[in-house]
Design a protein around this motif. Sequence first.
Motif: not given
Length: 169
Positions: A122-126, A139-142
């Motif tokens: 899980i990357g950044s969460v806005m 949510v950015v998922v890498n």
Amino acid sequence: MNAAAAATAARTDSVSRASIPGVADPLPRPPRQSARSVAGRIAQEEFFDYQPTSTADLPDPRPLVENLTRFVVEILAGARELEQIARWVTDDVYRTLLKRQAISARARAARGRAVVRPAFAIGSVMLCEPRDGIIEAVVVVNSRARSRAVAIRLEGLDRRWRASAIHVL
């Protein structure tokens, strides 16, 4: 004449007078309100439908957003059952995820691939709050192959968060 006979005679008398042209019924009857009337049904649906809840009365949405993202990615990969998140999503979201899960399963079967738990972080969460009781998150998922974004809309309903929209981009 007894009371029952008098009541019957009064009813038939008023009916017969009301049916004569030019003679009005002496006691106009109010319109009958039943529980099955449109107004009654609307009031009942509003009372028993989901009740909106203020953001101040709800817990922090960030852990739920992160967990829902993780669960949705695993559901689409076939590593998790959809029923596990049923209580946190609305019926529309459940049906949409069910369709996406079936499409993913057919694609895996066509390629002959087995179900593998995806490796991702899980990357950044806005988070943003367009109005009280509504949270919209991205949510950015890498993963090793690519990065994806998961957009989630949470609504405060019946004193808990429920996802009313989830889109995997």
